[in-house]
Design a protein around this motif. Structure first.
Motif, short mmCIF file in Angstrom:
data_model
loop_
_atom_site.label_atom_id
_atom_site.label_comp_id
_atom_site.label_asym_id
_atom_site.label_seq_id
_atom_site.Cartn_x
_atom_site.Cartn_y
_atom_site.Cartn_z
N SER A 62 88.06 -19.49 38.76
CA SER A 62 88.82 -18.37 39.32
C SER A 62 88.07 -17.05 39.13
O SER A 62 88.08 -16.18 40.00
N ILE A 63 87.43 -16.90 37.96
CA ILE A 63 86.69 -15.67 37.68
C ILE A 63 85.46 -15.58 38.59
O ILE A 63 85.18 -14.55 39.19
N PHE A 64 84.73 -16.69 38.69
CA PHE A 64 83.54 -16.72 39.56
C PHE A 64 83.92 -17.37 40.89
O PHE A 64 83.52 -18.49 41.19
N SER A 65 84.71 -16.65 41.67
CA SER A 65 85.18 -17.20 42.93
C SER A 65 84.79 -16.29 44.09
O SER A 65 84.70 -15.07 43.95
N LEU B 116 77.22 -10.74 53.07
CA LEU B 116 75.96 -11.32 53.57
C LEU B 116 75.27 -12.16 52.50
O LEU B 116 74.08 -12.04 52.25
N GLY B 117 76.07 -13.02 51.87
CA GLY B 117 75.52 -13.89 50.84
C GLY B 117 75.06 -13.15 49.62
O GLY B 117 74.12 -13.58 48.95
N SER B 118 75.70 -12.02 49.30
CA SER B 118 75.45 -11.14 48.15
C SER B 118 74.30 -10.16 48.38
O SER B 118 73.92 -9.43 47.47
N LEU B 119 73.76 -10.11 49.60
CA LEU B 119 72.73 -9.11 49.91
C LEU B 119 73.34 -7.74 50.17
O LEU B 119 72.70 -6.71 49.94
N ALA B 120 74.59 -7.71 50.67
CA ALA B 120 75.24 -6.45 51.01
C ALA B 120 76.51 -6.23 50.20
O ALA B 120 77.39 -5.49 50.60
N GLY B 121 76.59 -6.86 49.06
CA GLY B 121 77.76 -6.72 48.21
C GLY B 121 77.66 -7.64 47.02
O GLY B 121 76.73 -8.45 46.91
N PRO B 122 78.59 -7.51 46.05
CA PRO B 122 78.54 -8.36 44.86
C PRO B 122 78.73 -9.83 45.22
O PRO B 122 79.36 -10.17 46.23
N LYS B 123 78.19 -10.68 44.38
CA LYS B 123 78.24 -12.12 44.65
C LYS B 123 79.67 -12.65 44.62
O LYS B 123 80.01 -13.56 45.40
N PRO C 248 76.54 -6.07 37.17
CA PRO C 248 75.95 -5.68 38.45
C PRO C 248 75.38 -6.89 39.19
O PRO C 248 74.82 -7.80 38.57
N THR C 249 75.54 -6.88 40.48
CA THR C 249 75.17 -7.92 41.44
C THR C 249 76.18 -9.07 41.44
O THR C 249 76.36 -9.73 42.47
N TYR C 250 76.84 -9.33 40.32
CA TYR C 250 77.85 -10.39 40.27
C TYR C 250 79.23 -9.87 40.69
O TYR C 250 79.96 -10.56 41.41
N PHE C 251 79.60 -8.68 40.18
CA PHE C 251 80.91 -8.10 40.45
C PHE C 251 80.79 -6.62 40.79
O PHE C 251 79.79 -5.97 40.44
N MET D 124 74.68 -17.99 34.33
CA MET D 124 75.90 -17.38 33.80
C MET D 124 77.13 -17.75 34.62
O MET D 124 78.26 -17.57 34.16
N ASP D 125 76.93 -18.24 35.84
CA ASP D 125 78.05 -18.46 36.74
C ASP D 125 78.18 -19.91 37.21
O ASP D 125 78.84 -20.18 38.22
N ASP D 126 77.60 -20.85 36.49
CA ASP D 126 77.71 -22.26 36.84
C ASP D 126 78.99 -22.82 36.20
O ASP D 126 79.00 -23.17 35.03
#
Length: 337
Positions: free
Chosen positions: A79-82, A92-99, A167-170, A292-294
């Motif tokens: 749920s946290i890494f969703s 755009l697959g995290s290129l234009a926003g957080p993952k 950063p980059t994740y959220f 960190m997100d697996d």
């Protein structure tokens, strides 16, 4: 003697220190909040720290056990890494926003920490974050929240979200302090993950405690989330620009800071007229378990098994720690542990 627990950041790998602390609680027969005078955490370690010292004066709820916090990772990691298909498309697959979509974590923190406030923590709590608008490190301190409720007191759910906004994740996390008794509201702040400057918060905690208790001996228990040594090959990195370096650079900085602080904290605790004791629990993870997100169930099971190996390897140190931390053996003249 003042006792300090410090917990590193590391995403889903926070299940490792949660399992180690569950073993400490089992052997000592006391909850973490009774064993330590100060609990410090960064990112996933900050989430753990919040849960271990949570106290909700309004509802009468107390802290979670370390085992309950380990279950949080197992049950709520996905749920946290969703990220929904719409989020993938929009970013755009995290290129234009957080993952990941931050709303998943916000829901989990709200469910687990409710309306509990920083000022009510049942053990002194220190959690790191980085305030991006002022470009300064920020420290959530429960003892300061007690004194300055207008500007320093936050809901623990917001502390958890702020310290883990990697950063980059959220997305960065914007929040306000809790209204004080007069109904006044402090200024808003915008935070990212404290791991950008203190993924291992042990030195931050040692510095604070030495300032508050300069003549006290220290006992520090520092728990990592597993070393990450995934190589960055020249053949790949020589072609990278900003997008290519974003995540690898963050991971490299975080891991390097943790190792440096371990060295510094050990020296600091052992120095001075009253040398203390310093214990570090850390393990080298296989490369397939370093993300960190697996949050796949098989990875979580493997991380728990790796934590059990760490417990077995340092079992004698755990026994020594439990004996030193026993609250019944650490009572001052006022009858307090």
């Amino acid at each position: 003697m003042k006792t300090i627990l410090s917990i590193d950041g590391g995403g889903i790998r926070g299940i490792i220190p949660a399992r180690v602390l569950a073993e400490v609680e089992s052997r000592a027969g006391w909850p973490t909040s009774k064993l330590f005078d100060y609990v410090a955490g960064t990112s996933t370690g900050g989430i753990l720290a919040v849960g271990l010292v949570r106290s909700d004066a309004g509802s009468g709820l107390g802290p979670y056990t370390a085992e309950a916090m380990a279950q949080l990772y197992a049950k709520e990691g996905a749920s946290i890494f969703s990220r929904s298909p719409w989020h993938r498309l929009r970013s755009l697959g995290s290129l234009a926003g957080p993952k990941y979509d931050s709303r998943g974590g916000a829901r989990v923190f709200r469910d687990y920490f409710g309306s509990a406030e920083l000022k009510d923590a049942c053990t002194r709590l220190l959690v790191t974050a980085y305030e991006i608008e002022s470009r300064t490190p920020y420290f959530f301190k429960s003892w300061e929240a007690e004194k300055n409720r207008l500007d320093k007191n936050f809901y623990l759910r917001d502390v958890a979200a702020a310290t883990s906004a990697a950063p980059t994740y959220f997305s960065p996390y914007r929040t306000w302090p809790v209204c004080d008794d007069a109904g006044r509201l402090g200024r808003p702040r915008v935070f990212v993950d404290g791991g950008v400057f203190a993924n291992n918060p042990a030195m931050c905690a040692v510095a604070e405690v030495k300032k508050l208790h300069p003549d006290e001996e220290l006992l520090v228990v520092s728990i990592g989330t597993g070393n990450a040594d995934k190589p960055i090959y020249y053949r790949d990195s020589r072609k990278w620009g900003v997008a290519g370096w974003a995540v690898p650079l963050l991971d490299t900085l975080i891991d390097g800071v943790s190792d440096t602080v371990d060295y510094q904290a050990a020296l600091m605790v052992a120095s001075g007229p009253r040398p203390g004791k310093y214990y570090r629990f850390q393990t080298d993870l296989p490369r397939e378990m370093q993300e960190m997100d697996d949050v796949r169930p098989r990875t979580i099971s493997a991380l728990l098994a790796w934590a059990d190996r760490l417990i077995e390897r340092q079992s004698s140190e755990l026994d020594e720690i439990c004996k030193l931390l026993d609250p019944s053996a650490r009572v001052d003249g006022g009858g307090r542990a």
